[in-house]
Scaffold this motif. Structure first.
Motif, PDB file in Angstrom:
ATOM      1  N   VAL A  21       0.861  -1.181   0.000  1.00 44.12           N
ATOM      2  CA  VAL A  21       0.000   0.000   0.000  1.00 44.12           C
ATOM      3  C   VAL A  21       0.896   1.228   0.000  1.00 44.12           C
ATOM      4  O   VAL A  21       1.840   1.327   0.787  1.00 44.12           O
ATOM      5  CB  VAL A  21      -0.937   0.030   1.228  1.00 44.12           C
ATOM      6  CG1 VAL A  21      -1.719   1.339   1.289  1.00 44.12           C
ATOM      7  CG2 VAL A  21      -1.886  -1.165   1.200  1.00 44.12           C
ATOM      8  N   TYR A  33      -3.074   3.447  -2.893  1.00 41.34           N
ATOM      9  CA  TYR A  33      -2.819   2.513  -3.983  1.00 41.34           C
ATOM     10  C   TYR A  33      -2.442   1.158  -3.390  1.00 41.34           C
ATOM     11  O   TYR A  33      -1.707   1.090  -2.404  1.00 41.34           O
ATOM     12  CB  TYR A  33      -1.641   2.988  -4.840  1.00 41.34           C
ATOM     13  CG  TYR A  33      -1.872   4.319  -5.499  1.00 41.34           C
ATOM     14  CD1 TYR A  33      -2.309   4.389  -6.822  1.00 41.34           C
ATOM     15  CD2 TYR A  33      -1.654   5.515  -4.811  1.00 41.34           C
ATOM     16  CE1 TYR A  33      -2.517   5.612  -7.436  1.00 41.34           C
ATOM     17  CE2 TYR A  33      -1.868   6.738  -5.421  1.00 41.34           C
ATOM     18  CZ  TYR A  33      -2.299   6.775  -6.722  1.00 41.34           C
ATOM     19  OH  TYR A  33      -2.518   7.991  -7.336  1.00 41.34           O
ATOM     20  N   PHE A  34      -2.931   0.097  -4.000  1.00 39.98           N
ATOM     21  CA  PHE A  34      -2.557  -1.261  -3.618  1.00 39.98           C
ATOM     22  C   PHE A  34      -1.832  -1.869  -4.803  1.00 39.98           C
ATOM     23  O   PHE A  34      -2.422  -2.046  -5.875  1.00 39.98           O
ATOM     24  CB  PHE A  34      -3.808  -2.085  -3.276  1.00 39.98           C
ATOM     25  CG  PHE A  34      -3.501  -3.482  -2.841  1.00 39.98           C
ATOM     26  CD1 PHE A  34      -3.163  -3.746  -1.531  1.00 39.98           C
ATOM     27  CD2 PHE A  34      -3.521  -4.516  -3.752  1.00 39.98           C
ATOM     28  CE1 PHE A  34      -2.862  -5.038  -1.122  1.00 39.98           C
ATOM     29  CE2 PHE A  34      -3.226  -5.808  -3.357  1.00 39.98           C
ATOM     30  CZ  PHE A  34      -2.895  -6.071  -2.040  1.00 39.98           C
ATOM     31  N   ASP A  35      -0.552  -2.120  -4.637  1.00 41.58           N
ATOM     32  CA  ASP A  35       0.283  -2.615  -5.743  1.00 41.58           C
ATOM     33  C   ASP A  35       0.077  -1.775  -7.001  1.00 41.58           C
ATOM     34  O   ASP A  35      -0.017  -2.293  -8.112  1.00 41.58           O
ATOM     35  CB  ASP A  35       0.001  -4.096  -6.029  1.00 41.58           C
ATOM     36  CG  ASP A  35       0.532  -5.018  -4.926  1.00 41.58           C
ATOM     37  OD1 ASP A  35       1.420  -4.589  -4.159  1.00 41.58           O
ATOM     38  OD2 ASP A  35       0.060  -6.157  -4.829  1.00 41.58           O
ATOM     39  N   THR A  37      -2.565   0.106  -7.864  1.00 38.85           N
ATOM     40  CA  THR A  37      -3.954   0.313  -8.267  1.00 38.85           C
ATOM     41  C   THR A  37      -4.676   1.142  -7.209  1.00 38.85           C
ATOM     42  O   THR A  37      -4.643   0.797  -6.018  1.00 38.85           O
ATOM     43  CB  THR A  37      -4.679  -1.048  -8.420  1.00 38.85           C
ATOM     44  OG1 THR A  37      -4.039  -1.790  -9.456  1.00 38.85           O
ATOM     45  CG2 THR A  37      -6.143  -0.870  -8.755  1.00 38.85           C
ATOM     46  N   PHE A  39      -7.351   2.188  -4.770  1.00 42.89           N
ATOM     47  CA  PHE A  39      -8.426   1.433  -4.143  1.00 42.89           C
ATOM     48  C   PHE A  39      -9.167   2.219  -3.069  1.00 42.89           C
ATOM     49  O   PHE A  39     -10.236   1.804  -2.626  1.00 42.89           O
ATOM     50  CB  PHE A  39      -7.914   0.106  -3.567  1.00 42.89           C
ATOM     51  CG  PHE A  39      -7.183   0.247  -2.253  1.00 42.89           C
ATOM     52  CD1 PHE A  39      -7.834  -0.012  -1.049  1.00 42.89           C
ATOM     53  CD2 PHE A  39      -5.860   0.626  -2.219  1.00 42.89           C
ATOM     54  CE1 PHE A  39      -7.163   0.108   0.164  1.00 42.89           C
ATOM     55  CE2 PHE A  39      -5.179   0.744  -1.013  1.00 42.89           C
ATOM     56  CZ  PHE A  39      -5.836   0.489   0.178  1.00 42.89           C
ATOM     57  N   ARG A  96      -9.468  -5.895   5.794  1.00 43.03           N
ATOM     58  CA  ARG A  96      -9.056  -6.657   4.609  1.00 43.03           C
ATOM     59  C   ARG A  96     -10.241  -6.989   3.716  1.00 43.03           C
ATOM     60  O   ARG A  96     -10.132  -6.926   2.484  1.00 43.03           O
ATOM     61  CB  ARG A  96      -8.330  -7.924   5.034  1.00 43.03           C
ATOM     62  CG  ARG A  96      -6.965  -7.630   5.630  1.00 43.03           C
ATOM     63  CD  ARG A  96      -6.263  -8.869   6.092  1.00 43.03           C
ATOM     64  NE  ARG A  96      -4.950  -8.532   6.644  1.00 43.03           N
ATOM     65  CZ  ARG A  96      -4.300  -9.290   7.506  1.00 43.03           C
ATOM     66  NH1 ARG A  96      -4.809 -10.434   7.904  1.00 43.03           N
ATOM     67  NH2 ARG A  96      -3.130  -8.906   7.959  1.00 43.03           N
ATOM     68  N   ALA A  99     -11.483  -3.631   2.089  1.00 44.35           N
ATOM     69  CA  ALA A  99     -10.444  -3.131   1.188  1.00 44.35           C
ATOM     70  C   ALA A  99     -10.381  -3.996  -0.068  1.00 44.35           C
ATOM     71  O   ALA A  99     -10.162  -3.474  -1.170  1.00 44.35           O
ATOM     72  CB  ALA A  99      -9.093  -3.103   1.884  1.00 44.35           C
ATOM     73  N   ALA A 100     -10.599  -5.300   0.074  1.00 46.32           N
ATOM     74  CA  ALA A 100     -10.568  -6.199  -1.081  1.00 46.32           C
ATOM     75  C   ALA A 100     -11.632  -5.800  -2.105  1.00 46.32           C
ATOM     76  O   ALA A 100     -11.404  -5.904  -3.319  1.00 46.32           O
ATOM     77  CB  ALA A 100     -10.757  -7.645  -0.644  1.00 46.32           C
ATOM     78  N   ILE A 103     -10.154  -2.825  -3.879  1.00 45.44           N
ATOM     79  CA  ILE A 103      -9.067  -3.262  -4.765  1.00 45.44           C
ATOM     80  C   ILE A 103      -9.649  -3.890  -6.030  1.00 45.44           C
ATOM     81  O   ILE A 103      -9.215  -3.590  -7.145  1.00 45.44           O
ATOM     82  CB  ILE A 103      -8.132  -4.242  -4.023  1.00 45.44           C
ATOM     83  CG1 ILE A 103      -7.386  -3.502  -2.893  1.00 45.44           C
ATOM     84  CG2 ILE A 103      -7.161  -4.901  -4.997  1.00 45.44           C
ATOM     85  CD1 ILE A 103      -6.732  -4.412  -1.877  1.00 45.44           C
ATOM     86  N   GLY A 106     -10.955  -1.269  -8.265  1.00 49.33           N
ATOM     87  CA  GLY A 106      -9.830  -0.582  -8.899  1.00 49.33           C
ATOM     88  C   GLY A 106      -9.247  -1.380 -10.047  1.00 49.33           C
ATOM     89  O   GLY A 106      -8.903  -0.831 -11.095  1.00 49.33           O
ATOM     90  N   LEU A 107      -9.158  -2.688  -9.866  1.00 44.19           N
ATOM     91  CA  LEU A 107      -8.624  -3.542 -10.930  1.00 44.19           C
ATOM     92  C   LEU A 107      -9.566  -3.623 -12.124  1.00 44.19           C
ATOM     93  O   LEU A 107      -9.122  -3.782 -13.260  1.00 44.19           O
ATOM     94  CB  LEU A 107      -8.339  -4.943 -10.387  1.00 44.19           C
ATOM     95  CG  LEU A 107      -7.167  -5.043  -9.414  1.00 44.19           C
ATOM     96  CD1 LEU A 107      -7.127  -6.418  -8.756  1.00 44.19           C
ATOM     97  CD2 LEU A 107      -5.848  -4.745 -10.113  1.00 44.19           C
TER      98      LEU A 107
END
Length: 117
Positions: A21, A33-35, A37, A39, A96, A99-100, A103, A106-107
């Motif tokens: 993150v 950002y997560f990796d 992306t 989110f 988690r 947030a998933a 994410i 976002g993907l």
């Protein structure tokens, strides 16, 4: 409105087993950002997770309002980010889980084309 840096630290720590993150300060808040992306956004003392047509029903069912901002001229704009449920702030599993959803949204979002220049 400033963002709560401790809240961003909590999100970073809670999600570190899932990936990296990072954040960027933006308009008084922070974009998370997560990796790589987007989110979530942090504004004030709240997290707002990215949502989309596929996840909106889950956010609605949980009673999570949509992010809005009021401009100096009185205009109000909304973005499809949803306020995190209260348990996200003190429950690692809840953080988690919600947030998933952000994410995943976002993907699924269309990727922006690089600017030519």
């Amino acid at each position: 409105m400033a963002f709560d840096a401790g809240l961003v630290d909590w999100a970073t720590e809670a999600l570190e087993q899932m990936g990296t993150v990072s954040f960027r300060k933006m308009m008084g808040g922070a974009t998370l950002y997560f990796d790589g992306t987007i989110f979530a956004i942090a504004s004030g003392d709240a997290l707002w997770f990215k949502a989309d047509a596929q996840s909106n029903a889950l956010w609605d069912e949980a009673g999570c309002e949509r992010f809005s901002m009021t401009f100096s001229d009185g205009r109000v704009d909304t973005m499809n980010y949803r306020r995190a449920p209260a348990d996200v702030y003190d429950d690692l599993d809840a953080m988690r889980e919600w947030a998933a959803l952000g994410i995943a949204a976002g993907l699924r979002a269309p990727k922006k084309k690089p600017k030519k220049g």
